[in-house]
Design a protein around this motif. Structure first.
Motif, PDB file in Angstrom:
ATOM      1  N   LEU A 145      21.979   9.173 -10.675  1.00 53.47           N
ATOM      2  CA  LEU A 145      21.667   8.070 -11.716  1.00 53.47           C
ATOM      3  C   LEU A 145      22.500   8.315 -12.937  1.00 53.47           C
ATOM      4  CD1 LEU A 145      17.975   7.710 -11.072  1.00 53.47           C
ATOM      5  CD2 LEU A 145      19.748   6.096 -10.323  1.00 53.47           C
ATOM      6  N   PHE A 146      22.447   9.605 -13.422  1.00 51.67           N
ATOM      7  CA  PHE A 146      23.176   9.915 -14.709  1.00 51.67           C
ATOM      8  C   PHE A 146      24.677   9.363 -14.659  1.00 51.67           C
ATOM      9  CE2 PHE A 146      25.562  12.548 -17.461  1.00 51.67           C
ATOM     10  CZ  PHE A 146      25.191  12.301 -18.531  1.00 51.67           C
ATOM     11  N   PHE A 147      25.267   9.970 -13.644  1.00 48.48           N
ATOM     12  CA  PHE A 147      26.628   9.670 -13.620  1.00 48.48           C
ATOM     13  C   PHE A 147      27.026   8.367 -13.170  1.00 48.48           C
ATOM     14  CE2 PHE A 147      26.676  14.387 -12.846  1.00 48.48           C
ATOM     15  CZ  PHE A 147      27.709  14.790 -13.725  1.00 48.48           C
ATOM     16  N   GLY A 148      26.171   7.468 -12.476  1.00 52.80           N
ATOM     17  CA  GLY A 148      26.404   6.518 -12.053  1.00 52.80           C
ATOM     18  C   GLY A 148      26.372   5.303 -13.245  1.00 52.80           C
ATOM     19  N   ARG A 149      25.407   5.689 -14.214  1.00 55.60           N
ATOM     20  CA  ARG A 149      25.377   4.854 -15.325  1.00 55.60           C
ATOM     21  C   ARG A 149      26.187   4.990 -16.289  1.00 55.60           C
ATOM     22  NH1 ARG A 149      22.767   0.952 -12.952  1.00 55.60           N
ATOM     23  NH2 ARG A 149      20.668   1.414 -12.458  1.00 55.60           N
ATOM     24  N   ILE A 150      26.861   6.436 -16.324  1.00 49.11           N
ATOM     25  CA  ILE A 150      27.946   6.405 -17.049  1.00 49.11           C
ATOM     26  C   ILE A 150      29.133   5.903 -16.744  1.00 49.11           C
ATOM     27  CG2 ILE A 150      29.712   8.309 -17.943  1.00 49.11           C
ATOM     28  CD1 ILE A 150      27.082   8.312 -19.414  1.00 49.11           C
ATOM     29  N   ALA A 151      29.301   5.701 -15.256  1.00 52.16           N
ATOM     30  CA  ALA A 151      30.398   4.896 -14.722  1.00 52.16           C
ATOM     31  C   ALA A 151      30.221   3.368 -14.792  1.00 52.16           C
ATOM     32  CB  ALA A 151      30.502   5.041 -13.231  1.00 52.16           C
ATOM     33  N   ASN A 152      29.221   3.061 -14.946  1.00 55.07           N
ATOM     34  CA  ASN A 152      28.797   1.510 -15.363  1.00 55.07           C
ATOM     35  C   ASN A 152      29.487   1.392 -16.665  1.00 55.07           C
ATOM     36  OD1 ASN A 152      25.689   1.461 -13.670  1.00 55.07           O
ATOM     37  ND2 ASN A 152      27.654   0.653 -12.971  1.00 55.07           N
ATOM     38  N   PHE A 153      29.050   2.217 -17.648  1.00 52.64           N
ATOM     39  CA  PHE A 153      29.584   2.169 -18.868  1.00 52.64           C
ATOM     40  C   PHE A 153      31.205   2.186 -19.186  1.00 52.64           C
ATOM     41  CE2 PHE A 153      31.105   3.922 -23.005  1.00 52.64           C
ATOM     42  CZ  PHE A 153      30.455   2.898 -24.055  1.00 52.64           C
TER      43      PHE A 153
END
Length: 298
Positions: A145-153
């Motif tokens: 979840l952490f890396f996925g949201r960073i990728a969204n940003f």
């Protein structure tokens, strides 16, 4: 010219690696890092005897096989969930677009259900307790979840609501000229980093010894974190606000909030059952009664 209180959006190429015609985007890389990081951490947890007591845990080989099942469950469930929950009319009109994953469109709630189903089926095939696998997954999911949201940003997608007076608002290239909350970073901090710390504390408190407790904590924790972040996140354009408006006082209920309600109820119920001992396998209880006392060598 951007508003005075807005920060410039960092110009990061969404393509992380490019080798000739082959490209790997940050979003795909986030999935890979999340799955591999979760696999590695799950192996570490399974190998630690002190966390499990008499609860039967999967073997290291089980973890190696489980990652494939979970990966398929996440991808298929995430895509199906997005089609059903967020844009069904579009895909009914053009069903071939369901297969166009490269164009984006994944739902966490769908991916979550897909992963749960994959783990239940895997547990049945290996004669393992499904709750134990779900507990293990609950500890490692915040990594993805952490890396996925960073990728969204990085992709400049899933940006937040308009925030003209917020000093750290950002003007996203695809979000119009007004500054917005960087809600992807809020989600990375709460659903990812904060929830990971909560799960780590639960591990140290021997949460694995009460089957279902870790999974319940994660489900409830995610539902609360996601609901909080939804107050700052712009809803999907095709759905908008299901109830109310975008202001805090009047609600602004989104699809993400609605989907979190049953998650919170299920998580809370499982936590109560686990703490009462209802989910504890009968074999584990018998093992405690008949297990001989440890005798120290002279």
């Amino acid at each position: 010219m951007p508003p005075l209180l807005a920060l410039p959006f960092p110009a990061i190429d969404p393509v992380a690696v490019a080798i000739g015609p082959i490209t790997i985007k940050w979003y795909a890389l986030a999935y890979i890092v999340g799955l591999l990081g979760g696999w590695y951490y799950a192996r570490r947890l399974v190998a630690a005897d002190r966390y499990w007591g008499v609860v039967r845990r999967p073997s290291l080989n089980d973890i190696d096989d489980l990652i494939v099942w979970v990966a398929l469950g996440v991808v298929l469930g995430g895509r199906i969930g997005y089609v059903l929950f967020y844009n069904l009319p579009l895909y009914l009109a053009d069903p071939i677009e369901i297969l166009a994953i490269r164009n984006g469109g994944m739902s966490f709630h769908g991916g979550f259900l897909g992963a749960v189903l994959a783990m239940v089926l895997f547990a049945r095939s290996r004669k393992l307790q499904a709750l134990t696998l779900l507990d293990l997954a609950a500890v490692v999911v915040p990594i993805g979840l952490f890396f996925g949201r960073i990728a969204n940003f990085v992709n400049g997608e899933l940006w937040g609501r308009i925030a003209p007076d917020f000093p750290y608002a950002i003007v996203f290239p695809t979000g119009g000229p007004l500054p917005r909350h960087p809600s992807q970073l809020y989600e990375a901090a709460t659903e990812g980093a904060l929830l990971f710390v909560v799960m780590l504390v639960a591990v140290r408190a021997n949460g694995f010894r009460r089957p279902g407790l870790m999974g319940g904590i994660f489900v409830l924790g995610y539902a609360l974190a996601r609901t909080f972040c939804e107050f700052f996140r712009e809803p999907d354009r095709q759905l908008g606000y299901l109830f109310g408006t975008e202001t805090w006082s009047t609600g602004g209920i989104t699809m993400g909030m609605v989907l979190c309600v049953p998650m919170a109820l299920v998580g809370l119920t499982v936590i109560v059952l686990a703490l009462r001992g209802t989910t504890r396998p009968r074999m584990a209880a018998e093992d405690v009664a008949v297990r001989p006392a440890k005798v120290d060598a002279a």
